[in-house]
Design an enzyme around this catalytic site. Sequence first.
Site, PDB file in Angstrom:
ATOM      1  N   HIS A  35       0.757  -0.806  -0.196  1.00  0.00           N
ATOM      2  CA  HIS A  35      -0.128   0.085  -0.224  1.00  0.00           C
ATOM      3  C   HIS A  35       0.763   1.263   0.299  1.00  0.00           C
ATOM      4  CE1 HIS A  35      -3.010   2.405   1.614  1.00  0.00           C
ATOM      5  NE2 HIS A  35      -2.101   2.849   2.217  1.00  0.00           N
ATOM      6  N   GLU A  93      12.039  13.470   0.409  1.00  0.00           N
ATOM      7  CA  GLU A  93      10.761  12.606  -1.155  1.00  0.00           C
ATOM      8  C   GLU A  93      10.037  13.249  -0.072  1.00  0.00           C
ATOM      9  OE1 GLU A  93      10.185  10.604  -3.069  1.00  0.00           O
ATOM     10  OE2 GLU A  93       8.318  10.145  -2.854  1.00  0.00           O
ATOM     11  N   TRP A 101       6.886   0.356   4.095  1.00  0.00           N
ATOM     12  CA  TRP A 101       7.713   1.084   2.588  1.00  0.00           C
ATOM     13  C   TRP A 101       9.477   2.011   3.034  1.00  0.00           C
ATOM     14  CZ3 TRP A 101       8.903   5.893   1.586  1.00  0.00           C
ATOM     15  CH2 TRP A 101       8.059   6.679   2.745  1.00  0.00           C
ATOM     16  N   SER A 152      12.975   5.962 -13.534  1.00  0.00           N
ATOM     17  CA  SER A 152      12.173   7.176 -14.362  1.00  0.00           C
ATOM     18  C   SER A 152      12.453   8.659 -13.337  1.00  0.00           C
ATOM     19  CB  SER A 152      10.940   6.199 -15.004  1.00  0.00           C
ATOM     20  OG  SER A 152      10.136   6.829 -13.917  1.00  0.00           O
ATOM     21  N   SER A 153      11.862   8.604 -12.731  1.00  0.00           N
ATOM     22  CA  SER A 153      11.549   9.515 -11.691  1.00  0.00           C
ATOM     23  C   SER A 153      13.311  11.293 -11.918  1.00  0.00           C
ATOM     24  CB  SER A 153      12.171   9.573 -10.325  1.00  0.00           C
ATOM     25  OG  SER A 153      11.079   9.065  -9.632  1.00  0.00           O
ATOM     26  N   HIS A 208      14.855  13.106  12.593  1.00  0.00           N
ATOM     27  CA  HIS A 208      13.323  13.243  13.141  1.00  0.00           C
ATOM     28  C   HIS A 208      12.759  12.267  13.109  1.00  0.00           C
ATOM     29  CE1 HIS A 208      11.320  15.943   9.783  1.00  0.00           C
ATOM     30  NE2 HIS A 208      11.019  14.860   9.617  1.00  0.00           N
ATOM     31  N   HIS A 209      12.830  10.673  12.017  1.00  0.00           N
ATOM     32  CA  HIS A 209      12.097  10.044  12.109  1.00  0.00           C
ATOM     33  C   HIS A 209      13.241   8.607  12.895  1.00  0.00           C
ATOM     34  CE1 HIS A 209       9.700  10.824   8.551  1.00  0.00           C
ATOM     35  NE2 HIS A 209      10.559  11.755   8.278  1.00  0.00           N
ATOM     36  N   THR A 226       6.004  26.759   5.761  1.00  0.00           N
ATOM     37  CA  THR A 226       4.732  26.620   6.061  1.00  0.00           C
ATOM     38  C   THR A 226       4.070  27.251   6.532  1.00  0.00           C
ATOM     39  OG1 THR A 226       5.990  24.109   6.819  1.00  0.00           O
ATOM     40  CG2 THR A 226       4.000  24.287   6.114  1.00  0.00           C
ATOM     41  N   HIS A 282      12.990  11.590   3.838  1.00  0.00           N
ATOM     42  CA  HIS A 282      12.635  13.355   4.704  1.00  0.00           C
ATOM     43  C   HIS A 282      11.992  14.142   3.332  1.00  0.00           C
ATOM     44  CE1 HIS A 282      10.359  16.467   6.872  1.00  0.00           C
ATOM     45  NE2 HIS A 282      10.548  17.225   6.085  1.00  0.00           N
ATOM     46  N   SER A 301      -2.193  26.258  -5.235  1.00  0.00           N
ATOM     47  CA  SER A 301      -1.609  28.249  -5.582  1.00  0.00           C
ATOM     48  C   SER A 301      -1.734  28.600  -6.396  1.00  0.00           C
ATOM     49  CB  SER A 301      -0.354  28.829  -5.374  1.00  0.00           C
ATOM     50  OG  SER A 301       0.016  27.743  -4.226  1.00  0.00           O
ATOM     51  N   LYS A 314       3.431  30.054   3.835  1.00  0.00           N
ATOM     52  CA  LYS A 314       2.324  29.819   2.935  1.00  0.00           C
ATOM     53  C   LYS A 314       0.949  29.836   3.187  1.00  0.00           C
ATOM     54  CE  LYS A 314       5.469  27.511  -0.558  1.00  0.00           C
ATOM     55  NZ  LYS A 314       4.064  27.217  -1.274  1.00  0.00           N
ATOM     56  N   ASP A 340       6.351  22.339 -26.239  1.00  0.00           N
ATOM     57  CA  ASP A 340       6.316  20.857 -25.621  1.00  0.00           C
ATOM     58  C   ASP A 340       7.915  20.629 -24.715  1.00  0.00           C
ATOM     59  OD1 ASP A 340       6.824  17.670 -25.604  1.00  0.00           O
ATOM     60  OD2 ASP A 340       5.723  17.838 -27.321  1.00  0.00           O
ATOM     61  N   ARG A 389       1.553   1.495  14.982  1.00  0.00           N
ATOM     62  CA  ARG A 389       1.271   1.319  13.589  1.00  0.00           C
ATOM     63  C   ARG A 389       1.327  -0.567  12.828  1.00  0.00           C
ATOM     64  NH1 ARG A 389       5.464   5.185  11.145  1.00  0.00           N
ATOM     65  NH2 ARG A 389       4.750   4.042   8.997  1.00  0.00           N
ATOM     66  N   TYR A 449       8.418  16.263   0.569  1.00  0.00           N
ATOM     67  CA  TYR A 449       7.978  17.675  -0.218  1.00  0.00           C
ATOM     68  C   TYR A 449       8.218  17.658  -1.539  1.00  0.00           C
ATOM     69  CZ  TYR A 449       7.933  19.531   5.032  1.00  0.00           C
ATOM     70  OH  TYR A 449       7.792  19.944   6.019  1.00  0.00           O
TER      71      TYR A 449
HETATM   72  C1  HEM Z   1       5.201  21.910   8.969  1.00  0.00           C
HETATM   73  C2  HEM Z   1       6.073  19.816   8.812  1.00  0.00           C
HETATM   74  C3  HEM Z   1       5.565  18.788   9.052  1.00  0.00           C
HETATM   75  C4  HEM Z   1       6.721  18.207  10.257  1.00  0.00           C
HETATM   76  C5  HEM Z   1       7.017  18.928  11.368  1.00  0.00           C
HETATM   77  C6  HEM Z   1       6.993  17.291   9.957  1.00  0.00           C
HETATM   78  C7  HEM Z   1       7.288  16.659  11.099  1.00  0.00           C
HETATM   79  C8  HEM Z   1       7.258  15.076  11.124  1.00  0.00           C
HETATM   80  C9  HEM Z   1       8.434  13.867  11.460  1.00  0.00           C
HETATM   81  C10 HEM Z   1       8.677  14.554  12.995  1.00  0.00           C
HETATM   82  C11 HEM Z   1       8.278  12.793  12.185  1.00  0.00           C
HETATM   83  C12 HEM Z   1       8.016  11.231  12.098  1.00  0.00           C
HETATM   84  C13 HEM Z   1       7.228  10.797  13.673  1.00  0.00           C
HETATM   85  C14 HEM Z   1       7.744   9.791  14.110  1.00  0.00           C
HETATM   86  O1  HEM Z   1       8.069   8.230  13.167  1.00  0.00           O
HETATM   87  O2  HEM Z   1       7.651   9.543  14.882  1.00  0.00           O
HETATM   88  C15 HEM Z   1       7.091  12.796  10.408  1.00  0.00           C
HETATM   89  C16 HEM Z   1       6.381  11.947   9.754  1.00  0.00           C
HETATM   90  C17 HEM Z   1       6.068  11.304   8.635  1.00  0.00           C
HETATM   91  N1  HEM Z   1       5.524  12.756   7.451  1.00  0.00           N
HETATM   92 FE1  HEM Z   1       5.605  14.537   8.565  1.00  0.00          FE
HETATM   93  N2  HEM Z   1       6.139  16.600   9.241  1.00  0.00           N
HETATM   94  C18 HEM Z   1       5.521  18.084   8.181  1.00  0.00           C
HETATM   95  C19 HEM Z   1       4.892  17.542   7.411  1.00  0.00           C
HETATM   96  C20 HEM Z   1       4.880  16.432   6.198  1.00  0.00           C
HETATM   97  C21 HEM Z   1       4.125  16.859   5.002  1.00  0.00           C
HETATM   98  C22 HEM Z   1       4.030  17.986   4.226  1.00  0.00           C
HETATM   99  C23 HEM Z   1       4.705  15.259   4.940  1.00  0.00           C
HETATM  100  C24 HEM Z   1       4.316  14.181   3.832  1.00  0.00           C
HETATM  101  C25 HEM Z   1       3.222  14.272   2.313  1.00  0.00           C
HETATM  102  C26 HEM Z   1       4.976  14.736   5.664  1.00  0.00           C
HETATM  103  C27 HEM Z   1       5.062  12.878   5.609  1.00  0.00           C
HETATM  104  C28 HEM Z   1       5.653  12.172   6.470  1.00  0.00           C
HETATM  105  C29 HEM Z   1       4.945  11.048   6.299  1.00  0.00           C
HETATM  106  C30 HEM Z   1       4.772  10.519   5.288  1.00  0.00           C
HETATM  107  C31 HEM Z   1       6.093  10.654   8.216  1.00  0.00           C
HETATM  108  C32 HEM Z   1       6.156   8.565   7.846  1.00  0.00           C
HETATM  109  C33 HEM Z   1       7.089   8.422   7.583  1.00  0.00           C
HETATM  110  C34 HEM Z   1       6.648   6.780   8.126  1.00  0.00           C
HETATM  111  O3  HEM Z   1       8.016   6.436   9.207  1.00  0.00           O
HETATM  112  O4  HEM Z   1       6.737   5.504   7.040  1.00  0.00           O
HETATM  113  N3  HEM Z   1       4.872  15.092   7.107  1.00  0.00           N
HETATM  114  N4  HEM Z   1       6.832  13.990  10.237  1.00  0.00           N
HETATM  115 CU   LIG Z   2      10.102  14.020   7.790  1.00  0.00          CU
END
Ligand code: HEM
Ligand SMILES: [Cu+2]
Lengths: 518, 382
Positions: free
Chosen positions: A68, A247, A133, A161-162, A294-295, A320, A245, A260, A323, A97, A442, A249
């Site tokens: 998924h 990614e 993933w 591809s990307s 931070h992950h 952010t 990370h 926008s 915006k 083009d 999770r 963004y």
């Molecule tokens: C204010 C902006 C953001 C902050 C401060 C932030 C912060 C964080 C932090 C600290 C985590 C880790 C949490 C953990 O695993 O304990 C996290 C996880 C995640 N964030 Fe954000 N985030 C922000 C915006 C976004 C955006 C814009 C996206 C994607 C469109 C995003 C997608 C994700 C994803 C996919 C994970 C989980 C990854 C995984 O463990 O599978 N975040 N975020």
């Molecule tokens: Cu992150």
Amino acid sequence: MAHGPSESFFSRWLFSTNHKDIGTLYLWFSFAMFLLGGAFAMVIRAELFQPGMQLIEPEFFNQMTTMHGLVMVFGAIMPAFVGLANWMIPMMIGAPDMALPRMNNLSFWILPFAFAILVATLFMEGGGPNFGWTFYAPLSTTYAPDTVNYFIFGVHIMGASSIMGSINIIATVINMRAPGMTYMKMPLFVWTWVITAFLLVAVMPVLAGAVTMMLMDINFGTSFFDAAGGGDPVLFQHVFWFFGHPEVYIIILPAFGVVSQIIPTFSRKPLFGYSSMVYATASIAFLSFIVWAHHMFTVGMPIAGELYFMYATMLIAVPTGVKVFNWVTTMYKGALTFETPMLFSIAFVILFTFGGFTGMMLSIAAADTQYHDTYFVVAHFHYVMVAGAVFSGTAAVYYWLPKWCGRMYDETMGKVQFWIAFIAFNITFMPQHFLGLAGMPRRYADYGLQFADWNMVSSVGAFMYGGAQLLFLFNVIRTIGWGKPIDDPKVWEGAEGLEWTLPTPAPFHTFSTPPVLK
Amino acid sequence: MSKRARALFLGLFSPMILCLVAGGAIAEEATWNSLNMPEGVTEVSQAAYDIHMIMIWICTVIGVAVFGFMFYVMFAHRKSKGVTPANFHENLTVEILWTIVPALILIVMAVPATTALLKVYDTENPDIDIKVTGYQWKWQYEYIGEGVKFMSELRTPQDEIYGRAPKGEHYLREVTEPLVIPTNKKVRFLITGNDVIHSWWVPDFAVKRDAIPGLFTAAWAKTDQAGIYVGECTELCGKGHAFMPIVVEVKEEAEYDQWLAAKKEEAVIYQSTIGKEWTDAELMAKGESVYAISCAGCHQAKGEGIPGVFPGLVDSSIVTGPVEDHIGILINGVAGSAMQSFADQLSEVDIAAVIHYKRNSWGNEMGDTVQPIDILNYKQTQ
Ligand code: HEM
Ligand SMILES: [Cu+2]
Ligand SMILES: [Cu+2]
């Protein structure tokens, strides 16, 4: 010069070098992957409807969560925005083009193979990838099913591809702008995409490096990630998140771009703070490179490292926030109407901001000790990825579809879809915050009775959300085939920009002679 | 919205509402009210909770302001009200303001965030050290310097998981043997993994540290509240990820001392049973239970295995081959595979019993016996 598409179906789509046709291919591919990834999600939510194992085995459950995530991120969201970029960037900057049309064809056509390989592993002995993933080693190396080699191959192809897609976008924007289209006149969608393309070129090779090291560990006796051989499993996480990370963004910046474009149109007022939007996008992109760990707040980093990553992550909230304030101020004193694209865009702003709030909470390392790897994180990233990227992608399709095919979609159906999607989304993911805080980790195939109620709610919401997508599919097909024909170049009263000076529907070749900009 | 749309809308939503109502009615003990992070029972968990609440309030205030303004705009500045749109698109002052103000808020937030993190990291000078090892899919606890060590695994029967028996009150929250710690002592957990990465989480202590093979991570807890606290593995670790809960029993100091003394004695008594001659029936009974807990997860209930992932043990050349090789596999594991070494996880008695059991079950009829002493001898010749 004015020749149309090839007559034969196969040579038109297989050999196409036309940015519009390739854009269409990307979009349909992405939607197909969205439905496939959605089907996997339905399996997950059906199993989690009640405590206990009812429908599938935990082993298969793990394959479902992994597939998924992979299919949604790499198959649905990323190609959707590449498709939009293909369609819109040349039309927005007044180019005939993309700069590298043959590469464009290649970068699309290798994608279906990547996903065919990936999905095929589900039917092989040992099953598909089952390590999430984020595929942390050594679960994805020493302990992985043999099919992991196909997974690695698939990831390599997607990465290639990307990278090709991004190089193409960068080349197009640098070289093909119409005279007078200076950088600071480019529509925000173009800006966010160039910045995204640079991010992609920078981090896709890192992902490729990570999977190559895995490949070596699995097949050639190295021990990059194997502690017994002198390697380090935590190294994998650093490499992965150095890709991962940025990614996230990569996924959200083009979505910012779409919104926008749409909000000013339906506010009938220019975007507020154009240049600060550009700078905010660039600073988010820069910051995204320096916050990856931070992950990994629970891997036991030294405290200095942990503090640094906490402070750096908190900083992202500033650009952010800029915006969000700009979007809201764009609406202020406008003359608002609420067509489907606008509804999705407004929902985007609200729900994305909500996801940003939980993001800020997650950035506080001491609290993240409690949140990490629970449903709270799942809720966070679905607010930013689904209500963020997917909502904005849906808005984009409704916004530009009339331009593309010269037919109007059914507004009522669009609005019904919006309200179902909006409500269902919140029913699905809001309770996941509670589940996470109450202690549900999770990627759990089964859970204690204390989590039963909210899981049931979440599953019901998920099925509704899935249903709303079928309505979307139906509406799009109906529009293309039977929608009310329109020929107003502007389509929307408040629309501004080069793409709206073109005839509707957009001809096969556009801007063969560059437009003149004031 | 048109009439048709409204009907469609209701049609889609009413089954859902019914579903929810029905769901709520079925659930015996409603759990709607567990919405927030627990405050927990340690200084660290309190700190995590406090900063969590601070963040929630800050976000709420900002959210109310931003969304409130947005809703006002959506209400007041709609075209249907006949407004003419303004044309402004820049204002340096407000743009600087809404960059600086959030930055200042962040700086203010960084202070409690830092103090809380310092508490998490304050692992020096513990009274008790406990080594926690994550295995696929169970935990091992070792009281360092006390010679006490045991495995702790899920006790919920498969029948409850697969819906063949009603689920008990402690479904997935019960283990064979809980970790026991005393009140008012600083306990340090030294956490590591044996195979893949796991993560040891006890929400009420705000302790969550990854259990990484080859590395140690540290966390600590000190509480004055005796009781039973339940936790979970929070890093995906394979198919048993959801089935390796953590249960910690905090006992009053005196009770804890008694418990520890009893555990030590048990270890001494155990030593004497190794040398004893076990009968076939004893070994089979013991082996069956060890197999069900430690092996069936991979090799399946009747030794049939899962093709391509876990080999079957019926007619396996190892199981029906020389005893030596068979003991070797359990003691050493198979490098680079999920078949781990059980030398540290299972006692000599357990290993002997499970080998004996396999060699004489499911159609395997070796007819020999394997005694605990054989295992001890094998270990010593290594
Ligand atoms: C204010 C902006 C953001 C902050 C401060 C932030 C912060 C964080 C932090 C600290 C985590 C880790 C949490 C953990 O695993 O304990 C996290 C996880 C995640 N964030 Fe954000 N985030 C922000 C915006 C976004 C955006 C814009 C996206 C994607 C469109 C995003 C997608 C994700 C994803 C996919 C994970 C989980 C990854 C995984 O463990 O599978 N975040 N975020
Ligand atoms: Cu992150
Ligand atoms: Cu686990």
